[in-house]
Design a protein around this motif. Sequence first.
Motif, short mmCIF file in Angstrom:
data_model
loop_
_atom_site.label_atom_id
_atom_site.label_comp_id
_atom_site.label_asym_id
_atom_site.label_seq_id
_atom_site.Cartn_x
_atom_site.Cartn_y
_atom_site.Cartn_z
N GLY A 4 2.37 3.49 -20.92
CA GLY A 4 3.42 2.85 -20.14
C GLY A 4 2.90 2.44 -18.77
O GLY A 4 1.72 2.56 -18.48
N PRO A 5 3.79 1.94 -17.93
CA PRO A 5 3.36 1.48 -16.61
C PRO A 5 2.90 2.64 -15.74
O PRO A 5 3.32 3.78 -15.93
N PRO A 6 2.02 2.34 -14.78
CA PRO A 6 1.55 3.42 -13.89
C PRO A 6 2.70 3.97 -13.07
O PRO A 6 3.61 3.23 -12.68
N VAL A 7 2.67 5.26 -12.83
CA VAL A 7 3.74 5.87 -12.05
C VAL A 7 3.46 5.81 -10.55
O VAL A 7 4.37 5.96 -9.75
N LEU A 8 2.21 5.59 -10.17
CA LEU A 8 1.85 5.39 -8.76
C LEU A 8 1.49 3.93 -8.58
O LEU A 8 0.58 3.42 -9.23
N ASP A 9 2.19 3.25 -7.70
CA ASP A 9 1.91 1.85 -7.40
C ASP A 9 1.87 1.75 -5.88
O ASP A 9 2.89 1.57 -5.22
N LEU A 10 0.68 1.89 -5.33
CA LEU A 10 0.51 2.00 -3.89
C LEU A 10 -0.16 0.75 -3.35
O LEU A 10 -1.15 0.26 -3.93
N VAL A 11 0.35 0.22 -2.25
CA VAL A 11 -0.21 -0.95 -1.59
C VAL A 11 -0.32 -0.63 -0.10
O VAL A 11 0.62 -0.08 0.49
N ASP A 12 -1.46 -0.98 0.50
CA ASP A 12 -1.65 -0.76 1.93
C ASP A 12 -2.43 -1.93 2.51
O ASP A 12 -3.25 -2.54 1.81
N GLU A 13 -2.20 -2.24 3.77
CA GLU A 13 -2.92 -3.30 4.48
C GLU A 13 -3.28 -2.81 5.87
O GLU A 13 -2.43 -2.22 6.55
N THR A 14 -4.51 -3.09 6.29
CA THR A 14 -4.96 -2.72 7.63
C THR A 14 -5.86 -3.83 8.16
O THR A 14 -6.80 -4.25 7.46
N PHE A 15 -5.60 -4.31 9.38
CA PHE A 15 -6.46 -5.30 10.01
C PHE A 15 -7.63 -4.59 10.67
O PHE A 15 -7.44 -3.61 11.41
N ILE A 16 -8.83 -5.10 10.41
CA ILE A 16 -10.04 -4.55 11.01
C ILE A 16 -10.80 -5.72 11.64
O ILE A 16 -11.09 -6.71 10.97
N ALA A 17 -11.12 -5.61 12.92
CA ALA A 17 -11.73 -6.70 13.68
C ALA A 17 -13.24 -6.78 13.43
O ALA A 17 -14.04 -6.60 14.35
N VAL A 18 -13.59 -7.02 12.17
CA VAL A 18 -14.99 -7.27 11.77
C VAL A 18 -14.96 -8.30 10.65
O VAL A 18 -13.95 -8.46 9.97
N PRO A 19 -16.08 -9.01 10.45
CA PRO A 19 -16.14 -9.97 9.35
C PRO A 19 -16.04 -9.28 7.99
O PRO A 19 -16.41 -8.11 7.85
N PRO A 20 -15.56 -10.00 6.96
CA PRO A 20 -15.44 -9.40 5.62
C PRO A 20 -16.74 -8.79 5.10
O PRO A 20 -16.71 -7.73 4.47
N GLY A 21 -17.88 -9.42 5.36
CA GLY A 21 -19.15 -8.89 4.87
C GLY A 21 -19.48 -7.52 5.44
O GLY A 21 -20.06 -6.67 4.75
N PHE A 105 2.31 10.64 -4.35
CA PHE A 105 2.33 9.30 -3.77
C PHE A 105 2.03 9.38 -2.27
O PHE A 105 1.19 8.63 -1.74
N ASP A 106 2.70 10.29 -1.58
CA ASP A 106 2.50 10.45 -0.13
C ASP A 106 1.06 10.85 0.18
O ASP A 106 0.44 10.31 1.10
N ARG A 107 0.51 11.76 -0.60
CA ARG A 107 -0.87 12.22 -0.40
C ARG A 107 -1.84 11.05 -0.57
O ARG A 107 -2.75 10.85 0.24
N ARG A 108 -1.65 10.25 -1.62
CA ARG A 108 -2.53 9.11 -1.87
C ARG A 108 -2.36 8.03 -0.81
O ARG A 108 -3.34 7.40 -0.40
N ALA A 109 -1.13 7.80 -0.34
CA ALA A 109 -0.89 6.80 0.71
C ALA A 109 -1.57 7.22 2.01
O ALA A 109 -2.21 6.40 2.68
N ARG A 110 -1.46 8.49 2.36
CA ARG A 110 -2.11 8.99 3.58
C ARG A 110 -3.63 8.91 3.46
O ARG A 110 -4.32 8.56 4.41
N ALA A 111 -4.16 9.24 2.29
CA ALA A 111 -5.61 9.17 2.08
C ALA A 111 -6.11 7.73 2.21
O ALA A 111 -7.16 7.48 2.81
N ALA A 112 -5.36 6.78 1.67
CA ALA A 112 -5.74 5.36 1.77
C ALA A 112 -5.77 4.93 3.23
O ALA A 112 -6.70 4.25 3.68
N LYS A 113 -4.75 5.31 3.99
CA LYS A 113 -4.70 4.94 5.40
C LYS A 113 -5.81 5.64 6.18
O LYS A 113 -6.39 5.05 7.10
#
Length: 142
Positions: A4-21, A105-113
């Motif tokens: 079935g579908p995943p039970v954790l669906d986590l999305v995060d975004e962070t701006f970092i002032a460096v080039p993608p490479g 979910f909270d543990r994984r979200a904090r780890a991602a951040k």
Amino acid sequence: MNPGPPVLDLVDETFIAVPPGTLAAAFAGPASWRRYWPDLVLEVYTDRGDKGLRWTVTGALVGTMEVWLEPVLDGTVLHYFLRATPAGPGGAVRELRPRELRREFDRRARAAKDVALGLKEILEDGRAPGVPPRHGEPGTGD
């Protein structure tokens, strides 16, 4: 059997002032993956170079994970996606009660951040958005 579908669906975004490479290099090898996600086994299924990586995930979770590196202004937005289900021994899907699932979910979200902000601190090295990179910084052509 389809779990079935995943039970954790986590999305995060962070701006970092460096080039993608510069940011892509931080995700370049399995040693960094083990440092960032020690309980996960990752296998690349799409290497997008300076645009990021996509992995299949096994270990404590079963599913997929992605880092997408989007050039924005004078830096990069690190997009992080985790779509997975907790797994038990042998990779079998592990059912969690709602409270345990919220905690996971909270543990994984904090780890991602933590990963994103740790990279931000190291790679920006005090550089503020809008301030030109120092000479010799990757992406400056020096």
